[in-house]
Design an enzyme around this catalytic site. Structure first.
Site, PDB file in Angstrom:
ATOM      1  N   CYS A  33      25.012  63.503  35.355  1.00 25.47           N
ATOM      2  CA  CYS A  33      24.858  62.519  36.431  1.00 25.47           C
ATOM      3  C   CYS A  33      24.841  63.229  37.784  1.00 25.47           C
ATOM      4  O   CYS A  33      25.128  62.613  38.812  1.00 25.47           O
ATOM      5  CB  CYS A  33      25.993  61.497  36.392  1.00 25.47           C
ATOM      6  N   GLU A  55      11.569  63.084  39.335  1.00 21.40           N
ATOM      7  CA  GLU A  55      11.900  61.674  39.573  1.00 21.40           C
ATOM      8  C   GLU A  55      10.927  61.080  40.580  1.00 21.40           C
ATOM      9  O   GLU A  55      10.489  61.777  41.497  1.00 21.40           O
ATOM     10  CB  GLU A  55      13.342  61.545  40.080  1.00 21.40           C
ATOM     11  N   HIS A 106      18.891  57.074  37.769  1.00 19.89           N
ATOM     12  CA  HIS A 106      19.609  57.636  38.912  1.00 19.89           C
ATOM     13  C   HIS A 106      20.499  56.579  39.571  1.00 19.89           C
ATOM     14  O   HIS A 106      20.371  56.266  40.764  1.00 19.89           O
ATOM     15  CB  HIS A 106      18.637  58.221  39.940  1.00 19.89           C
ATOM     16  N   GLY A 166      23.869  56.803  39.760  1.00 17.15           N
ATOM     17  CA  GLY A 166      25.197  57.351  40.035  1.00 17.15           C
ATOM     18  C   GLY A 166      25.893  56.731  41.228  1.00 17.15           C
ATOM     19  O   GLY A 166      27.094  56.490  41.203  1.00 17.15           O
TER      20      GLY A 166
END
Length: 530
Positions: free
Chosen positions: A232, A263, A281, A283
């Site tokens: 992560c 990404e 994504h 996190g």
């Protein structure tokens, strides 16, 4: 006239209200960041720009920002801001480095639990009307060994949470001191030993040259059979194709990834594998974290625009506006000194001692110390700034001490930095000349006079004839132009050093050729932000 701030990404209404309450004229256009042409047209009207990740503050945008004084990023990542361009134009770039820490750590723990119990797959199966209880046999976390790669701010929170789950935690972090490891209750290991012992591995390091593909195909082969891997932190820390092969073969039992090498990730070797959990994504994606960083950036930007106070700046020290002009060259010097010693030090740092002499001792020592620490820590974490550096040093158990003294030598003032590790002490000193340019004046107790350049080469050797010729010859053979060449020695036939300021990075072939001569004890390429 009130300062004018543009918010071009989605920020909390409470953040908008902070600007208004402080008397700042705020223009809230949360979708504007996606329209770079419109942003380019209007950016010249504003003193401040508050953003998340959708807005790209490119060199072109910054060039058009005629009145812009500060860019505030709600969050830690500033990949979407051209910081060198902003710095050149005198625009402060600030972020909120600690607002997402708990949220990101919690997501890593959640992902670890999800892959341990195959929750996403079991959820999809049950929603489909199946009842495949025997198919989803999981594993407990209690009693398992969790390997943490990176025991900094977020990593230490994960350690605390994992210990609450009764996991045994081991850590690999070259900058984690033995004292800090004892304090947070982890066993410090070398990477190969961690790979061989861990039942779960989670990563919490930035993406640097040292950490890129830290789980390479070679290192994945060293993993304990049946391990589960969580990432992560940053895409690019793991060779995704090699990991996919290990998952298919059963050597790795599962993986949970929130970040990817490319990404947005629309395709990855990890996709559609039954023992892999993936998220886009997320996190930092909690209500609390988004609110926290939005409020923090609004407060920081308001403080700067109204009072000149600087917090969490990535390209400027946290000093008052009055101090900035005088301290600028000394800030740059201390960053260079720290950066030099950081690049030269590979083992865990126990202590940093900073001596301020003469006129340097009369300046804002807190800011100069923070700049020094930031320079040292940049090697481990490129996102380190003058505000976060002392916090990171404290988290790692590094003792920082400062000493000031009256002028004691030929220079009106100087700064000397000494780093202490288990194996050695290493020191470097520098001063600022009347032209405002930082200079190195002593390394390892050997006096020199060296200008600082973007690309440098440091060598050590026994003082003997022919060294200069060897250096010049090999640099020439590799088309490296030497701008400045400085030598120093402890005594005749004693220890000697050379510091070369060159026009471009020294190629690996030149480094290898110098090492192959057998004339040098150390050959180290260095880089500085000048």
């Amino acid at each position: 006239m009130a300062p004018k701030v543009l918010i071009s990404d989605k920020l909390s209404p409470a953040a908008v209200q902070i600007f208004k309450d402080r008397g700042i004229d705020v223009d809230f256009q949360p979708d504007l960041g996606k329209d770079k042409d419109k942003l380019l047209d209007i950016i010249g009207q504003y003193d401040g720009l508050a953003i998340r990740s959708a807005t790209k503050a490119t060199e072109k945008i910054i060039a058009a920002a005629e009145n812009l004084k500060v860019i505030g990023r709600a969050g830690i990542g500033v990949d979407n801001v051209d910081i060198p361009a902003a710095s050149k134009k005198g625009i402060i770039v600030m972020n909120t480095p600690f607002g997402n820490s708990i949220t990101t750590a919690e997501h890593a723990i959640s992902m670890m639990m999800a892959v341990a119990r195959q929750i996403p797959e079991a959820n999809a199966s049950t929603h489909a009307g199946k009842w495949e209880k025997s198919r989803f046999m999981g594993v407990e976390l209690t009693g398992k060994t969790l390997g943490i790669i990176g025991a900094g701010n977020i990593g230490s929170i994960v350690i605390d949470r994992a210990q609450g789950l009764r996991m045994k935690v081991v850590a690999y972090d070259p900058f984690l001191s033995e004292e800090r490891a004892v304090e947070i209750g982890v066993e410090k290991l070398e990477l190969d030993e961690l790979l061989a012992r861990a039942d779960f591995i989670t990563m919490h390091v930035p993406l640097t040259e040292q950490t890129k593909n830290i789980l390479s195909a070679e290192n994945i082969a060293k993993l304990k059979k049946g391990v589960r891997i969580v990432n992560c932190a940053r895409g690019g820390l793991v060779d995704e194709a090699a990991l996919a092969d290990a998952l298919k073969s059963g050597h790795v039992a599962g993986a949970a990834f929130d970040v990817f090498a490319v990404e947005p990730a629309t395709d990855s070797p990890l996709f559609n594998l039954p023992n892999v959990v993936v998220t886009p994504h997320l996190g930092a994606a909690t209500t609390e974290a988004q609110e926290n960083v939005a409020l923090q950036v609004a407060e920081q930007m308001s403080d700067y625009l109204l009072t000149g106070a600087v917090q969490n700046a990535l390209n400027m020290p946290s000093v008052t506006a009055e101090e900035a002009k005088v301290m600028g060259p000394w800030i740059k010097l201390t960053e260079h000194l720290g950066n030099f010693i950081g690049q030269m030090t590979d083992e865990p740092i126990k202590a940093i001692n900073i001596l301020f002499d003469g006129e340097a001792s009369e300046l804002n020592l807190k800011a100069l110390s923070a700049a020094t620490i930031a320079g040292i820590m940049t090697k481990a974490n490129p996102d380190t700034n003058m505000v976060s550096a002392p916090v990171i040093a404290k988290e790692r158990g590094i003792k920082v001490s400062t000493t000031k003294q009256d002028q004691s030598g030929a220079f009106e003032g100087y700064v000397k930095v000494t780093v202490v590790t288990e194996k050695r002490e290493r020191s470097v000193a520098g001063t600022v000349f009347s032209d405002g340019k930082p200079r190195f004046i002593q390394i390892k107790g050997i006096n020199i006079d060296a200008e600082v350049g973007a690309h440098m080469l440091y060598t050590t050797n026994k003082d003997r004839p022919g060294i200069i010729g060897t250096l010049g010859s090999i640099m020439g053979q590799n088309n490296v132009n030497i701008a400045n060449f400085t030598l120093g020695r402890s005594e005749a036939n004693g220890e000697a050093i050379a510091l070369l300021y060159v026009d471009e990075p020294v190629p690996a072939e030149a480094i290898e050729a110098l090492g192959a001569t057998g004339q040098f004890q150390q050959v180290k390429p260095l880089s500085f932000s000048v």
